[in-house]
Scaffold this motif. Structure first.
Motif, mmCIF file in Angstrom:
data_model
loop_
_atom_site.group_PDB
_atom_site.id
_atom_site.type_symbol
_atom_site.label_atom_id
_atom_site.label_comp_id
_atom_site.label_asym_id
_atom_site.label_seq_id
_atom_site.Cartn_x
_atom_site.Cartn_y
_atom_site.Cartn_z
ATOM 1 N N PRO A 215 25.083 -5.258 -25.577
ATOM 2 C CA PRO A 215 25.424 -5.711 -26.208
ATOM 3 C C PRO A 215 27.196 -5.461 -26.954
ATOM 4 C CG PRO A 215 23.199 -6.214 -26.935
ATOM 5 C CD PRO A 215 23.776 -4.658 -26.682
ATOM 6 N N ASP B 26 22.591 -7.877 -30.824
ATOM 7 C CA ASP B 26 21.613 -8.597 -30.895
ATOM 8 C C ASP B 26 20.450 -8.518 -31.436
ATOM 9 O OD1 ASP B 26 19.252 -10.073 -29.551
ATOM 10 O OD2 ASP B 26 18.978 -8.738 -27.506
ATOM 11 N N GLY C 136 22.337 -14.362 -24.106
ATOM 12 C CA GLY C 136 23.706 -14.241 -23.724
ATOM 13 C C GLY C 136 24.061 -15.520 -23.569
ATOM 14 N N SER D 77 28.894 -10.565 -20.401
ATOM 15 C CA SER D 77 28.607 -10.877 -21.008
ATOM 16 C C SER D 77 27.715 -11.097 -21.552
ATOM 17 C CB SER D 77 29.501 -11.749 -22.662
ATOM 18 O OG SER D 77 30.444 -11.592 -23.136
ATOM 19 N N PHE E 128 23.348 -9.239 -22.710
ATOM 20 C CA PHE E 128 22.102 -9.366 -22.802
ATOM 21 C C PHE E 128 20.903 -8.936 -22.290
ATOM 22 C CE2 PHE E 128 25.227 -11.261 -26.132
ATOM 23 C CZ PHE E 128 24.820 -11.756 -27.669
#
Length: 355
Positions: free
Chosen positions: A74, A81, A125, A229, A233
């Motif tokens: 990430p 995260d 995410g 994105s 995650f």
């Protein structure tokens, strides 16, 4: 005909300095790891430069290294995260709970936890991208929820296997050896190679880096920012699930609070790694080198008889240094790119590596 103008000495000197700075920035951390190992080997010749000590370092740092690689994914998009430590704790608890209390076959329990970690990464995410909540806040909140689930499943107590213990094939995931070294070290090598391939050689990795360079830039070149994105995650959650399985095989007892201890070292490794190999951006090889520096340093000061508080002090100081160096490397990379293109370095949303 007139001879082509020769390069001025000042320009050659400036380019030489830039090359020197690039070499120091890229390979200074690996050199530091080698220097630390050499220093501790001289100071502790009977215990430090031994195969047993090297095996111990590789074994003890394999899970922090895997978690740091998970945190790196990430970070390439500019997200963080913070749930990885809590997710690690829940994953290892659930594996043991399914095997010990649920009577599940250990391969099925491991697969369920890995898939669950991936699904939770997707949820992270979605919360960040579609809920439009800052990744620090969102993942800190979801991590606290995971911690609550760990306490609920265990009732606040540890999960202890019965008299028969855990299946040998399961514990061998951590305890066995490969080429004379702990098998867990080979997991780190395989994961680092896979992430290097993903981030440096495949379009997906390029897209993640462009998003990290600037969301507006990524949108202008047609990259679906939210989708990729979420992928980042999800990758982090997948790695956390795998690390949880390995932690369960190592400890063989479910402790609902153990994962929090891994959060700080993971982010120290990921952020410090962004200052090496490819300075200014998170990268898998840099993360491995950073974890190696931390591992050698901690092993050395431990053998020198440091008190218990030296470990959090070392990790905290390393995190501050890592954040400072990562910011400096990113700014220097941006200035260098602006100088090559003749633009202004003030625009922090400039692309770095377009696919």
């Amino acid at each position: 005909m007139t001879a082509p103008p020769s390069r001025s000495p000042s320009r050659r000197s400036r380019r030489s300095r830039l090359r020197g700075h690039h070499l120091i920035g890229s390979y200074g951390l690996p050199a530091l790891a080698a220097l630390l190992f050499l220093v501790f080997s001289v100071v502790l010749p009977d215990t430090f430069p031994t195969l047993d000590n090297i095996s111990s370092i590789l074994s003890s740092q394999s899970i922090p290294a895997i978690l740091a690689l998970g945190a790196t994914i990430p970070i390439t998009t500019g997200r963080f995260d913070l749930s990885i430590g809590y997710g690690l704790g829940l994953a290892h608890v659930v594996v043991l709970w399914l095997i010990v209390d649920g009577g599940w076959p250990w391969p099925l329990a491991c697969l369920a936890v890995i898939l669950g970690g991936t699904a939770f990464g997707v949820l992270n995410g979605l919360v960040v991208e579609y809920g439009r909540i800052d990744s620090f806040i969102a993942t800190l909140g979801t991590g606290s929820i995971l911690y609550a689930f760990s306490g609920w499943i265990t009732g606040g107590a540890r999960i202890v296997p019965g008299a028969g213990g855990l299946p040998t094939a399961f514990t061998d995931l951590y305890d066995s050896r490969f080429l004379g070294l702990p098998v867990s070290a080979s997991y780190v090598a395989v994961l680092a190679a896979a992430l290097w391939l993903l981030l440096e050689r495949l379009p997906l990795g390029r897209y993640l880096y462009v998003i990290g360079a600037g969301v507006r830039t990524a949108e202008l070149v047609g990259i679906p920012v939210r989708r990729y994105s979420v992928y980042a995650f999800a990758g982090s959650g997948l790695v956390v699930g795998c690390a949880g399985v390995l932690l369960a095989a190592e400890q063989q007892i479910g402790n609902p609070s153990v994962g929090i201890d891994y959060l700080l070292p993971a982010f120290v490794g990921a952020l410090l790694g962004s200052t090496a190999i490819r300075p200014g951006r998170a990268n898998a090889l840099g993360t491995v080198v950073a974890v190696a520096v931390l591992a050698v340093g901690l092993a050395g000061i431990g053998q020198l008889g440091a008190d218990f508080w030296a470990v959090p002090l070392f990790n905290g100081a390393a995190l501050l240094i890592a954040v400072g160096l990562a910011g400096y490397s990113a700014r220097r990379r941006l200035r260098a790119g602006a100088a090559r293109s003749g633009g202004s370095p003030a625009n922090g949303d400039a692309p770095r590596d377009l696919p």
